[in-house]
Enzyme design. Structure first.
Site, PDB file in Angstrom:
ATOM      1  N   ASP A  48       0.378  -1.298  -0.001  1.00 26.37           N
ATOM      2  CA  ASP A  48       0.025   0.070  -0.165  1.00 26.37           C
ATOM      3  C   ASP A  48       1.233   1.679   0.288  1.00 26.37           C
ATOM      4  O   ASP A  48       1.451   1.490   0.837  1.00 26.37           O
ATOM      5  CB  ASP A  48      -0.963  -0.007   0.955  1.00 26.37           C
ATOM      6  CG  ASP A  48      -2.107   1.424   0.726  1.00 26.37           C
ATOM      7  OD1 ASP A  48      -2.869   1.066   0.817  1.00 26.37           O
ATOM      8  OD2 ASP A  48      -1.119   1.999   1.647  1.00 26.37           O
ATOM      9  N   TYR A  53       3.147   9.367  -0.956  1.00 27.61           N
ATOM     10  CA  TYR A  53       4.417   8.913   0.374  1.00 27.61           C
ATOM     11  C   TYR A  53       6.064   9.436  -0.389  1.00 27.61           C
ATOM     12  O   TYR A  53       6.774   9.418   0.416  1.00 27.61           O
ATOM     13  CB  TYR A  53       4.302   7.272   0.210  1.00 27.61           C
ATOM     14  CG  TYR A  53       2.419   7.800   1.395  1.00 27.61           C
ATOM     15  CD1 TYR A  53       2.479   7.819   1.945  1.00 27.61           C
ATOM     16  CD2 TYR A  53       2.263   5.578   1.247  1.00 27.61           C
ATOM     17  CE1 TYR A  53       0.962   7.648   2.475  1.00 27.61           C
ATOM     18  CE2 TYR A  53       0.880   5.349   1.548  1.00 27.61           C
ATOM     19  CZ  TYR A  53       0.577   6.511   2.164  1.00 27.61           C
ATOM     20  OH  TYR A  53      -0.668   6.006   2.744  1.00 27.61           O
ATOM     21  N   LYS A  78      -2.809   6.114  -4.696  1.00 32.79           N
ATOM     22  CA  LYS A  78      -4.158   7.403  -4.389  1.00 32.79           C
ATOM     23  C   LYS A  78      -3.053   8.170  -4.871  1.00 32.79           C
ATOM     24  O   LYS A  78      -2.815   8.747  -4.734  1.00 32.79           O
ATOM     25  CB  LYS A  78      -3.428   7.007  -2.864  1.00 32.79           C
ATOM     26  CG  LYS A  78      -3.892   5.610  -1.748  1.00 32.79           C
ATOM     27  CD  LYS A  78      -3.398   5.916  -0.566  1.00 32.79           C
ATOM     28  CE  LYS A  78      -3.701   4.878   0.161  1.00 32.79           C
ATOM     29  NZ  LYS A  78      -2.290   4.721   0.210  1.00 32.79           N
ATOM     30  N   HIS A 111      -7.292  10.121  -2.083  1.00 32.18           N
ATOM     31  CA  HIS A 111      -7.044   9.870  -0.151  1.00 32.18           C
ATOM     32  C   HIS A 111      -7.835  10.287   0.534  1.00 32.18           C
ATOM     33  O   HIS A 111      -7.579   9.917   1.641  1.00 32.18           O
ATOM     34  CB  HIS A 111      -5.461  10.491  -1.200  1.00 32.18           C
ATOM     35  CG  HIS A 111      -4.196   9.564   0.158  1.00 32.18           C
ATOM     36  ND1 HIS A 111      -3.272   9.661  -0.227  1.00 32.18           N
ATOM     37  CD2 HIS A 111      -4.605   9.556   1.640  1.00 32.18           C
ATOM     38  CE1 HIS A 111      -2.022   8.955   0.663  1.00 32.18           C
ATOM     39  NE2 HIS A 111      -3.110   9.299   2.415  1.00 32.18           N
TER      40      HIS A 111
HETATM   41  P1  NDP Z   1       0.952   0.983  11.851  1.00 29.72           P
HETATM   42  O1  NDP Z   1      -0.159   1.371  12.839  1.00 29.72           O
HETATM   43  O2  NDP Z   1       1.166  -0.054  10.910  1.00 29.72           O
HETATM   44  O3  NDP Z   1       1.730   1.191  12.745  1.00 29.72           O
HETATM   45  C1  NDP Z   1       2.963   1.808  12.204  1.00 29.72           C
HETATM   46  C2  NDP Z   1       4.145   2.071  13.484  1.00 29.72           C
HETATM   47  O4  NDP Z   1       4.027   1.051  13.956  1.00 29.72           O
HETATM   48  C3  NDP Z   1       5.465   1.687  13.125  1.00 29.72           C
HETATM   49  O5  NDP Z   1       6.135   2.683  13.709  1.00 29.72           O
HETATM   50  C4  NDP Z   1       6.288   0.550  13.314  1.00 29.72           C
HETATM   51  O6  NDP Z   1       7.633   0.753  13.566  1.00 29.72           O
HETATM   52  C5  NDP Z   1       5.890  -0.348  14.668  1.00 29.72           C
HETATM   53  N1  NDP Z   1       5.535  -1.416  14.647  1.00 29.72           N
HETATM   54  C6  NDP Z   1       5.142  -2.547  13.378  1.00 29.72           C
HETATM   55  N2  NDP Z   1       4.947  -3.779  14.142  1.00 29.72           N
HETATM   56  C7  NDP Z   1       5.126  -3.372  14.987  1.00 29.72           C
HETATM   57  C8  NDP Z   1       5.336  -4.524  16.275  1.00 29.72           C
HETATM   58  N3  NDP Z   1       4.747  -5.829  15.915  1.00 29.72           N
HETATM   59  N4  NDP Z   1       5.032  -4.262  16.879  1.00 29.72           N
HETATM   60  C9  NDP Z   1       5.596  -2.709  17.800  1.00 29.72           C
HETATM   61  N5  NDP Z   1       5.938  -2.116  16.653  1.00 29.72           N
HETATM   62  C10 NDP Z   1       5.254  -2.150  15.418  1.00 29.72           C
HETATM   63  O7  NDP Z   1       0.338   2.643  11.648  1.00 29.72           O
HETATM   64  P2  NDP Z   1       1.204   3.438   9.974  1.00 29.72           P
HETATM   65  O8  NDP Z   1       0.040   5.051   9.949  1.00 29.72           O
HETATM   66  O9  NDP Z   1       1.800   3.468   9.061  1.00 29.72           O
HETATM   67  O10 NDP Z   1      -0.555   2.766   9.043  1.00 29.72           O
HETATM   68  C11 NDP Z   1      -0.197   1.682   8.510  1.00 29.72           C
HETATM   69  C12 NDP Z   1      -0.385   1.924   6.562  1.00 29.72           C
HETATM   70  O11 NDP Z   1      -1.557   2.512   6.071  1.00 29.72           O
HETATM   71  C13 NDP Z   1       0.540   3.207   6.468  1.00 29.72           C
HETATM   72  O12 NDP Z   1       1.872   2.747   5.947  1.00 29.72           O
HETATM   73  C14 NDP Z   1       0.101   3.726   4.670  1.00 29.72           C
HETATM   74  O13 NDP Z   1       0.292   2.639   4.218  1.00 29.72           O
HETATM   75  C15 NDP Z   1      -1.294   3.531   5.316  1.00 29.72           C
HETATM   76  N6  NDP Z   1      -2.119   4.548   5.568  1.00 29.72           N
HETATM   77  C16 NDP Z   1      -3.112   5.292   5.016  1.00 29.72           C
HETATM   78  C17 NDP Z   1      -3.747   6.524   5.083  1.00 29.72           C
HETATM   79  C18 NDP Z   1      -4.427   6.774   4.954  1.00 29.72           C
HETATM   80  O14 NDP Z   1      -4.704   8.102   4.523  1.00 29.72           O
HETATM   81  N7  NDP Z   1      -5.212   5.937   3.537  1.00 29.72           N
HETATM   82  C19 NDP Z   1      -3.713   7.597   6.853  1.00 29.72           C
HETATM   83  C20 NDP Z   1      -2.340   6.464   7.336  1.00 29.72           C
HETATM   84  C21 NDP Z   1      -1.845   5.052   7.009  1.00 29.72           C
HETATM   85  P3  NDP Z   1       8.830  -0.082  12.711  1.00 29.72           P
HETATM   86  O15 NDP Z   1       8.506   0.515  11.393  1.00 29.72           O
HETATM   87  O16 NDP Z   1      10.245   0.844  13.151  1.00 29.72           O
HETATM   88  O17 NDP Z   1       8.628  -1.624  12.810  1.00 29.72           O
END
Ligand code: NDP
Length: 274
Positions: A48, A53, A78, A111
Site C-alpha cells: 500500500d 508518500y 492513491k 486519498h
Molecule cells: P501502523 O499502525 O501500521 O503502525 C506502524 C508503526 O508501528 C511503526 O512505527 C512501526 O515501527 C511500528 N510497528 C510495526 N509493527 C510493530 C510490531 N509488531 N510491534 C511494535 N511496533 C510495530 O501505522 P501506519 O500509520 O503506518 O499505517 C499503516 C499503513 O496504512 C501506512 O504505512 C499506509 O500505507 C497506510 N495509511 C493510509 C492512510 C490514509 O489516509 N489512507 C493514513 C495512514 C496510513 P517500525 O517500522 O520501526 O517497525
C-alpha cells in the site's frame, strides 16, 4: 475456510485483494526497497503506497526485483489532495503509474474526501477503470456521509474504503454500511502507529492468547472482516505481523476489544471533512 497470508477477498470490480499487506508510509530509499522485498519474500502480496508518500519508485523497484509474476502482487496507490478534478486526476494517475512502472494499478484510491472536486475525481477514476488502467478503484477516509454523496452521483460503487480502524476507533456503523454496499473496508494504522500497543486491555488479551499486542490488533481486524496494512521497516516485525493466521480471539475477547472504542485517531480524523 481458515484464512492464511495468501487469502484474498473478492472485490466488486472483479478480482481479489489479499487480506493482509504491507503499508509503506514513511519508508524511503534502500529501507523501503529492502522492507518491501523482505515482505514479498515472506509471503506478503499486497503493498500500500500513495503519491503523497513519495516512494512509488521504490515500490516498483522492489516488486520488480523480487521477480514474482506481476499478477501475484497487488499494488495500491492513491490520488493526493492537490490533484483533484477530472484532468488533474488523470494526469496524477499517469505519473503514479509511470513511477511504479508495473503496468495496470491494482487499486487506485482517492486519498481524502477533498471538498468541491472529489466528484470529478471519481469520474476520472471511473474512466481509468473502464480503460483497464486500474483493476479496481476506491476511496479512503470516506465517512458514511461522503459515501452517500458519491453513490448519489455515480453508479460505480467503490471497491474499497481505506480508513483508520483498530479497537480504539472501532466504527461498527461504517463497517455495516460498507458491508451492505459490497465495499471492502481496509484498515490503515491498524497498530495505532504503535501508540496503544501498551494499553492494559490489549496487553491482557495478548497475555491470555500468548501473542503480542500487535498480533492481537491485527487478528481483531481479520475477525471483523477487514483487510489490514501494518507498516514496519523491520524484518522481525514484518514476520510477527504476518503470524496472525494460526490463532483465534474468542468472542469474549473480541467484545472486550470492541469496548475500547473511544474515537481515538492515530492518523487523520475525517469526521468533519466537509
Ligand atoms: P501502523 O499502525 O501500521 O503502525 C506502524 C508503526 O508501528 C511503526 O512505527 C512501526 O515501527 C511500528 N510497528 C510495526 N509493527 C510493530 C510490531 N509488531 N510491534 C511494535 N511496533 C510495530 O501505522 P501506519 O500509520 O503506518 O499505517 C499503516 C499503513 O496504512 C501506512 O504505512 C499506509 O500505507 C497506510 N495509511 C493510509 C492512510 C490514509 O489516509 N489512507 C493514513 C495512514 C496510513 P517500525 O517500522 O520501526 O517497525
Amino acid at each position: 475456510m481458515d484464512l492464511t497470508l495468501q487469502s484474498r477477498v473478492r472485490l466488486n470490480h472483479g478480482g481479489e485483494m489479499p487480506v493482509l499487506g504491507l503499508g509503506v508510509w514513511n519508508l524511503h530509499g534502500r529501507t523501503a526497497v529492502q522492507a518491501i522485498g523482505y515482505a514479498l519474500g515472506h509471503g506478503y502480496r499486497l503493498i500500500d503506497t500513495a503519491a503523497m508518500y513519495g516512494n512509488e519508485r521504490e515500490v516498483g523497484e522492489a516488486v520488480r526485483a523480487v521477480g514474482l509474476p506481476r499478477d501475484d502482487v497487488f499494488v495500491t496507490t492513491k490520488l493526493w489532495n492537490s490533484d483533484h478534478g477530472y484532468e488533474p486526476a488523470l494526469e496524477a494517475f499517469t505519473e503514479s503509474q509511470e513511477r511504479l512502472g508495473l503496468g495496470p494499478v491494482d487499486l487506485y484510491l482517492i486519498h481524502w474526501p477533498a471538498p468541491r472536486r472529489r466528484a470529478e475525481s471519481w469520474r476520472a477514476l471511473e474512466h481509468l477503470l473502464g480503460e483497464g488502467q486500474c483493476r479496481a478503484i476506491g476511496v479512503s477516509n470516506y465517512t458514511v456521509r461522503h459515501l452517500e454523496e458519491l453513490l448519489a452521483q455515480s453508479s460505480v460503487v467503490p471497491a474499497v474504503n481505506q480508513v483508520e480502524m483498530h479497537p480504539f476507533v472501532y466504527d461498527p456503523e461504517l463497517l455495516a454500511y460498507c458491508k451492505g454496499k459490497g465495499i471492502v473496508v481496509e484498515a490503515y494504522s491498524p497498530l495505532t502507529r504503535g501508540n496503544r500497543l501498551r494499553d492494559a486491555t490489549v496487553a491482557a488479551v495478548a497475555m491470555k492468547v500468548a501473542r503480542t499486542p500487535a498480533q492481537v490488533l491485527l487478528r481483531w481486524g481479520l475477525q471483523h472482516g477487514l483487510v489490514s496494512i501494518p507498516k514496519s521497516a523491520r524484518s522481525e516485525r514484518i514476520e510477527e505481523n504476518a503470524r496472525v493466521f494460526d490463532f483465534e480471539l474468542p468472542a469474549e475477547d473480541m467484545a472486550t476489544l470492541d469496548g475500547l472504542r473511544e474515537g481515538y485517531h492515530a492518523s487523520w480524523d475525517p469526521t468533519d471533512a466537509p
